[in-house]
Design a protein around this motif. Structure first.
Motif, short mmCIF file in Angstrom:
data_model
loop_
_atom_site.label_atom_id
_atom_site.label_comp_id
_atom_site.label_asym_id
_atom_site.label_seq_id
_atom_site.Cartn_x
_atom_site.Cartn_y
_atom_site.Cartn_z
N THR A 171 55.09 63.50 21.53
CA THR A 171 54.58 64.28 23.22
C THR A 171 53.92 63.32 24.01
O THR A 171 54.12 63.47 25.14
N THR A 175 55.54 63.35 27.45
CA THR A 175 54.45 63.35 28.61
C THR A 175 54.46 62.03 30.17
O THR A 175 54.78 61.60 31.32
N ARG A 179 56.56 62.06 33.62
CA ARG A 179 55.48 61.73 34.77
C ARG A 179 56.52 60.69 35.84
O ARG A 179 56.22 60.70 37.41
#
Length: 469
Positions: A171, A175, A179
């Protein structure tokens, strides 16, 4: 050092354009070169950023697929431990193999921007390896029948802890990568916008300069167009005249051939009627004289016998001349029978081995039939006089639109590129076939015989007119 002709022509053309056009052309070239250089740099930057976007997107996909493969492997492992069914092993091994593959895809060279990401990837690799080793150990115990040890490994809850750690790391990395993907996509969009702006600016500048040059050249272009239109109309008129003259020449050629054949027919008829009657009467008189002098003058009888033999040869020669001038079989029995008689007579006279193939009927016009007959006649005469052939094949095929005549001999052949002077027979065949809209092909080499192929339309260009009026 002399100036090359193409440079002299270019300099002359530039002088005709004037200094304003030359300056405009130079500006166009400079702007085009600058635009090409700028676009090349921006295109290279766009390609680099596109590659980074693809790499980041692939890493995100690999992370998601890695987690999915781990879940599939764990599900297959627990299914095997519950049911001890070997069918769960194949999905387990496939999921493990895919997980290792996607884990390897996460490796990338460390950069100042990806140092932290590389450390997270290394931790994830260690955790995934430990989780896969724990599942391998459990399955190893189970496949050996040591179920208590296998269940004991599961009871430690180490696998659950590793799965939670892996989920957390996946995770976090996803993430971070998402980004980065957004930032890279924004940078790529900016580069594409700059590239489009550069291309549009360069294009507009070049179009403006070209427009100025076109204003100057438009008058010359219009004048050249008017000249081209005049030349085109003149060429079209000349082409129409050539086509009309060609049709007239074809009609004259057919008319000439028909006139020649009519004259041959008339001459053949006179030879047959007049000369034939004279020779026959003479032969009868000599036969009467021999009977009258048989007892009293035997030496005269012998002389008259030789004379009568010579007269028989003359009658045969007369018949052959009449046949060559105008074949009566062609009108009486048709083309195929006339060709058969001609080929068999020549083969018998020259001791050839004949291969003859003819259709039952050939619905050709009189002019086309006569053309085919004359082609075969001329070819067989050449084979008898010059080729020294021993084998001759003649094939006639008729379809819905054309008749194809093929003649092959095994004679000495010839070099068609160096025909001797006076070969009017071959040229005559070409003219005869061309005049009725057909084609003829001659192929030969020294020592390879002669192959003749004629393609004749079933109806000539001027119709199926008869040869006699």
């Amino acid at each position: 050092m002399p100036i090359p002709p193409f440079l002299q022509g270019a300099m002359t053309y530039l002088r005709q354009l004037g200094w304003q056009a030359i300056a405009s052309l130079a500006c166009c070239v400079a702007v085009a070169a600058l635009a090409m250089f700028t676009n090349e740099k921006l295109a290279a930057l766009t390609d680099s950023q596109s590659h980074e976007v693809l790499v980041t997107h692939d890493r995100i996909s690999s992370l998601r697929l890695l987690w999915l493969n781990l879940l599939q492997a764990e599900s297959a492992q627990r299914g095997y431990l519950v049911k001890l069914d070997d069918r769960y092993l194949a999905p387990y091994r496939q999921a493990v193999q895919q997980a290792r593959y996607h884990l390897a895809q996460l490796d990338q060279p460390a950069t100042p921007d990806t140092v932290g990401l590389s450390r997270d990837a290394q931790k994830l690799s260690l955790a995934v390896g430990a989780r896969l080793a724990e599942m391998e150990l459990t399955l190893d115990f189970a496949t050996k029948g040591q179920l208590e040890q296998a269940y004991g490994v599961l009871a430690t809850d180490r696998g659950l802890a590793l799965s939670r750690d892996i989920d957390t790391m996946v995770t976090r990395i996803t993430t971070h990568e998402s980004r980065r993907l957004g930032e890279q996509q924004q940078a790529l969009g900016r580069a594409i916008r700059w590239l489009r702006l550069s291309m549009a600016t360069g294009t507009l500048l070049i179009m403006a300069m070209v427009f100025l040059m076109l204003q100057r050249l438009l008058g010359d272009i219009q004048q050249k167009n008017r000249q081209a239109q005049w030349l085109e109309s003149r060429q079209r008129m000349l082409d129409e005249q050539v086509q009309a003259r060609t049709r007239q020449m074809e009609q004259l050629a057919e008319g000439y051939q028909m006139d020649v054949e009519r004259e041959r027919e008339r001459l053949a008829r006179e030879l047959h009627d007049e000369l034939g009657a004279i020779l026959t009467a003479t032969k009868m008189d000599i036969a009467w004289a021999r009977r009258q002098l048989a007892q009293s003058h035997p030496e005269i009888v012998d002389k008259l016998g030789r004379t009568q033999a010579n007269l028989d040869q003359g009658i045969q020669f007369k018949r052959r001349i009449v046949q060559d001038l105008h074949p009566p079989l062609l009108r009486t029995f048709g083309l195929c029978e006339a060709l058969r008689a001609l080929a068999e007579e020549c083969a018998e006279r020259n001791h050839w081995v004949l291969d003859l193939t003819l259709p039952e009927q050939a619905p050709l016009s009189d002019l086309a039939s006569l053309a085919i007959y004359r082609i075969l006649q001329e070819t067989l005469n050449n084979a008898a006089k010059y080729a020294g052939a021993t084998q001759v094949s003649v094939h006639l095929v008729v379809d819905g639109e054309h008749a194809k005549l093929e003649i092959q001999d095994n004679g000495v052949g010839m070099d068609l590129a160096q025909l001797p002077a006076g070969t009017h027979g071959l040229l005559g065949m070409r003219h005869r076939v061309t005049a009725i809209g057909g084609k003829i092909d001659l192929r030969s080499e020294p020592g390879q015989g002669l192959f003749t192929q004629a393609l004749i339309p079933l109806k000539s260009a001027s119709g199926a007119a008869g040869l006699t009026g």
